[in-house]
Design a protein around this motif. Structure first.
Motif, PDB file in Angstrom:
ATOM      1  N   LEU A  91       0.824  -1.200   0.000  1.00 59.45           N
ATOM      2  CA  LEU A  91       0.000   0.000   0.000  1.00 59.45           C
ATOM      3  C   LEU A  91       0.864   1.258   0.000  1.00 59.45           C
ATOM      4  O   LEU A  91       0.601   2.208  -0.742  1.00 59.45           O
ATOM      5  N   GLU A  92       1.903   1.264   0.809  1.00 56.38           N
ATOM      6  CA  GLU A  92       2.805   2.418   0.858  1.00 56.38           C
ATOM      7  C   GLU A  92       3.452   2.663  -0.500  1.00 56.38           C
ATOM      8  O   GLU A  92       3.521   3.793  -0.978  1.00 56.38           O
ATOM      9  N   ARG A  93       3.899   1.571  -1.144  1.00 61.30           N
ATOM     10  CA  ARG A  93       4.508   1.694  -2.490  1.00 61.30           C
ATOM     11  C   ARG A  93       3.480   2.244  -3.486  1.00 61.30           C
ATOM     12  O   ARG A  93       3.803   3.097  -4.303  1.00 61.30           O
ATOM     13  N   PHE A  94       2.242   1.741  -3.397  1.00 58.20           N
ATOM     14  CA  PHE A  94       1.188   2.191  -4.304  1.00 58.20           C
ATOM     15  C   PHE A  94       0.885   3.679  -4.099  1.00 58.20           C
ATOM     16  O   PHE A  94       0.825   4.451  -5.064  1.00 58.20           O
ATOM     17  N   VAL A  95       0.684   4.081  -2.857  1.00 55.66           N
ATOM     18  CA  VAL A  95       0.367   5.481  -2.569  1.00 55.66           C
ATOM     19  C   VAL A  95       1.518   6.387  -3.001  1.00 55.66           C
ATOM     20  O   VAL A  95       1.290   7.447  -3.601  1.00 55.66           O
ATOM     21  N   ASN A  96       2.738   5.970  -2.751  1.00 56.54           N
ATOM     22  CA  ASN A  96       3.893   6.774  -3.153  1.00 56.54           C
ATOM     23  C   ASN A  96       3.994   6.916  -4.665  1.00 56.54           C
ATOM     24  O   ASN A  96       4.271   8.002  -5.177  1.00 56.54           O
ATOM     25  N   SER A  97       3.769   5.817  -5.394  1.00 57.21           N
ATOM     26  CA  SER A  97       3.940   5.873  -6.850  1.00 57.21           C
ATOM     27  C   SER A  97       2.733   6.474  -7.568  1.00 57.21           C
ATOM     28  O   SER A  97       2.893   7.168  -8.564  1.00 57.21           O
ATOM     29  N   MET A  98       1.521   6.251  -7.070  1.00 58.21           N
ATOM     30  CA  MET A  98       0.331   6.712  -7.779  1.00 58.21           C
ATOM     31  C   MET A  98      -0.222   8.046  -7.263  1.00 58.21           C
ATOM     32  O   MET A  98      -0.903   8.754  -7.995  1.00 58.21           O
ATOM     33  N   TYR A  99       0.036   8.368  -6.014  1.00 52.60           N
ATOM     34  CA  TYR A  99      -0.565   9.560  -5.400  1.00 52.60           C
ATOM     35  C   TYR A  99       0.481  10.465  -4.748  1.00 52.60           C
ATOM     36  O   TYR A  99       0.146  11.252  -3.862  1.00 52.60           O
ATOM     37  N   ASN A 100       1.728  10.345  -5.170  1.00 48.93           N
ATOM     38  CA  ASN A 100       2.816  11.163  -4.629  1.00 48.93           C
ATOM     39  C   ASN A 100       2.850  11.144  -3.112  1.00 48.93           C
ATOM     40  O   ASN A 100       3.115  12.160  -2.475  1.00 48.93           O
ATOM     41  N   GLY A 101       2.521  10.002  -2.520  1.00 50.05           N
ATOM     42  CA  GLY A 101       2.584   9.846  -1.078  1.00 50.05           C
ATOM     43  C   GLY A 101       1.393  10.410  -0.328  1.00 50.05           C
ATOM     44  O   GLY A 101       1.375  10.406   0.899  1.00 50.05           O
ATOM     45  N   SER A 102       0.382  10.889  -1.043  1.00 54.51           N
ATOM     46  CA  SER A 102      -0.773  11.521  -0.405  1.00 54.51           C
ATOM     47  C   SER A 102      -1.886  10.505  -0.153  1.00 54.51           C
ATOM     48  O   SER A 102      -2.616  10.132  -1.074  1.00 54.51           O
ATOM     49  N   ALA A 103      -2.039  10.093   1.095  1.00 49.91           N
ATOM     50  CA  ALA A 103      -3.112   9.174   1.460  1.00 49.91           C
ATOM     51  C   ALA A 103      -4.472   9.832   1.245  1.00 49.91           C
ATOM     52  O   ALA A 103      -5.431   9.168   0.845  1.00 49.91           O
ATOM     53  N   SER A 104      -4.565  11.145   1.482  1.00 49.17           N
ATOM     54  CA  SER A 104      -5.856  11.825   1.315  1.00 49.17           C
ATOM     55  C   SER A 104      -6.292  11.808  -0.150  1.00 49.17           C
ATOM     56  O   SER A 104      -7.487  11.661  -0.437  1.00 49.17           O
ATOM     57  N   SER A 105      -5.362  11.926  -1.086  1.00 51.41           N
ATOM     58  CA  SER A 105      -5.714  11.850  -2.510  1.00 51.41           C
ATOM     59  C   SER A 105      -6.268  10.473  -2.863  1.00 51.41           C
ATOM     60  O   SER A 105      -7.243  10.360  -3.608  1.00 51.41           O
ATOM     61  N   LEU A 106      -5.664   9.447  -2.300  1.00 58.60           N
ATOM     62  CA  LEU A 106      -6.158   8.087  -2.526  1.00 58.60           C
ATOM     63  C   LEU A 106      -7.563   7.929  -1.959  1.00 58.60           C
ATOM     64  O   LEU A 106      -8.467   7.439  -2.638  1.00 58.60           O
ATOM     65  N   VAL A 107      -7.772   8.368  -0.735  1.00 60.31           N
ATOM     66  CA  VAL A 107      -9.076   8.234  -0.083  1.00 60.31           C
ATOM     67  C   VAL A 107     -10.129   9.028  -0.852  1.00 60.31           C
ATOM     68  O   VAL A 107     -11.243   8.537  -1.082  1.00 60.31           O
ATOM     69  N   MET A 108      -9.791  10.233  -1.280  1.00 59.48           N
ATOM     70  CA  MET A 108     -10.753  11.056  -2.020  1.00 59.48           C
ATOM     71  C   MET A 108     -11.157  10.362  -3.321  1.00 59.48           C
ATOM     72  O   MET A 108     -12.332  10.363  -3.685  1.00 59.48           O
ATOM     73  N   GLN A 109     -10.222   9.759  -4.014  1.00 62.01           N
ATOM     74  CA  GLN A 109     -10.555   9.051  -5.249  1.00 62.01           C
ATOM     75  C   GLN A 109     -11.420   7.828  -4.947  1.00 62.01           C
ATOM     76  O   GLN A 109     -12.393   7.567  -5.640  1.00 62.01           O
ATOM     77  N   LEU A 110     -11.077   7.094  -3.905  1.00 57.71           N
ATOM     78  CA  LEU A 110     -11.875   5.924  -3.536  1.00 57.71           C
ATOM     79  C   LEU A 110     -13.303   6.303  -3.186  1.00 57.71           C
ATOM     80  O   LEU A 110     -14.257   5.648  -3.610  1.00 57.71           O
ATOM     81  N   LEU A 111     -13.460   7.349  -2.400  1.00 56.99           N
ATOM     82  CA  LEU A 111     -14.794   7.767  -1.985  1.00 56.99           C
ATOM     83  C   LEU A 111     -15.567   8.427  -3.127  1.00 56.99           C
ATOM     84  O   LEU A 111     -16.790   8.378  -3.153  1.00 56.99           O
ATOM     85  N   GLY A 112     -14.850   9.008  -4.075  1.00 62.02           N
ATOM     86  CA  GLY A 112     -15.495   9.681  -5.192  1.00 62.02           C
ATOM     87  C   GLY A 112     -15.934   8.748  -6.306  1.00 62.02           C
ATOM     88  O   GLY A 112     -16.583   9.174  -7.256  1.00 62.02           O
ATOM     89  N   ASN A 113     -15.631   7.473  -6.198  1.00 62.06           N
ATOM     90  CA  ASN A 113     -15.985   6.556  -7.286  1.00 62.06           C
ATOM     91  C   ASN A 113     -17.438   6.101  -7.233  1.00 62.06           C
ATOM     92  O   ASN A 113     -17.873   5.332  -8.064  1.00 62.06           O
ATOM     93  N   LYS A 114     -18.176   6.552  -6.236  1.00 63.23           N
ATOM     94  CA  LYS A 114     -19.603   6.271  -6.063  1.00 63.23           C
ATOM     95  C   LYS A 114     -19.924   4.785  -5.860  1.00 63.23           C
ATOM     96  O   LYS A 114     -21.071   4.386  -5.954  1.00 63.23           O
ATOM     97  N   LYS A 115     -18.926   3.973  -5.565  1.00 66.73           N
ATOM     98  CA  LYS A 115     -19.154   2.559  -5.292  1.00 66.73           C
ATOM     99  C   LYS A 115     -19.149   2.264  -3.796  1.00 66.73           C
ATOM    100  O   LYS A 115     -19.352   1.138  -3.388  1.00 66.73           O
ATOM    101  N   THR A 116     -18.899   3.300  -2.991  1.00 67.49           N
ATOM    102  CA  THR A 116     -18.844   3.129  -1.550  1.00 67.49           C
ATOM    103  C   THR A 116     -20.261   3.102  -0.995  1.00 67.49           C
ATOM    104  O   THR A 116     -21.032   4.035  -1.200  1.00 67.49           O
ATOM    105  N   SER A 117     -20.588   2.021  -0.296  1.00 63.03           N
ATOM    106  CA  SER A 117     -21.934   1.876   0.265  1.00 63.03           C
ATOM    107  C   SER A 117     -22.112   2.774   1.491  1.00 63.03           C
ATOM    108  O   SER A 117     -21.142   3.242   2.084  1.00 63.03           O
ATOM    109  N   LYS A 118     -23.370   2.970   1.879  1.00 64.00           N
ATOM    110  CA  LYS A 118     -23.663   3.757   3.088  1.00 64.00           C
ATOM    111  C   LYS A 118     -23.044   3.097   4.318  1.00 64.00           C
ATOM    112  O   LYS A 118     -22.532   3.774   5.200  1.00 64.00           O
TER     113      LYS A 118
END
Length: 135
Positions: A91-118
């Motif tokens: 996960l750390e490698r993924f966040v570093n390579s895909m989101y420049n180390g920003s966990a908040s950017s990853l979370v925002m993309q995950l939550l913005g995909n509209k697949k997150t249930s209530k």
């Protein structure tokens, strides 16, 4: 118990997709034979030949990703690293390579995909509240 495996190097080995499938089986079911792992792969992921699973698990043993107990006729394999440690590293490698180390950017993309249930959103809110009160 006689365990055979190569010493791990200073560089962390990143498992391939096929190696992760094997690790997932071992993490879920515990130390297992090649036959058991192969059967579970065929049930849950994809059709794979026994000899392919055997060869890959031998390679993983040589890399230090698996340990093998060969005191009995049937060799029993288990992961050299704990599941959470491996997942944290990946996960750390993924966040570093895909989101420049920003966990908040990853979370925002995950939550913005509209697949997150209530229900999932409530669990996330509860976790954030707990983190906030723990600080």
């Amino acid at each position: 118990m006689k365990l055979s495996h190569k010493q791990s190097t200073a560089k962390k080995i990143e498992p391939t997709k096929a190696e992760l499938e094997i690790l997932q089986v071992l993490w879920q079911y515990g130390p297992s034979t090649v036959r058991f792992v192969n059967d579970k792969l065929n049930e849950h992921t994809r059709m794979v030949q026994y000899t392919s699973t055997l060869k890959l698990m031998q390679i993983m043993n040589d890399k230090g990703m698996l340990k093998r107990d060969d005191t009995n006729m049937k060799h029993i394999y288990h992961p050299a690293e704990e599941e959470q440690k491996t997942k944290n590293y990946l996960l750390e490698r993924f966040v570093n390579s895909m989101y420049n180390g920003s966990a908040s950017s990853l979370v925002m993309q995950l939550l913005g995909n509209k697949k997150t249930s209530k229900k999932e959103l409530q669990l996330i809110k509860d976790m954030l509240d707990k983190l906030d009160t723990d600080k």
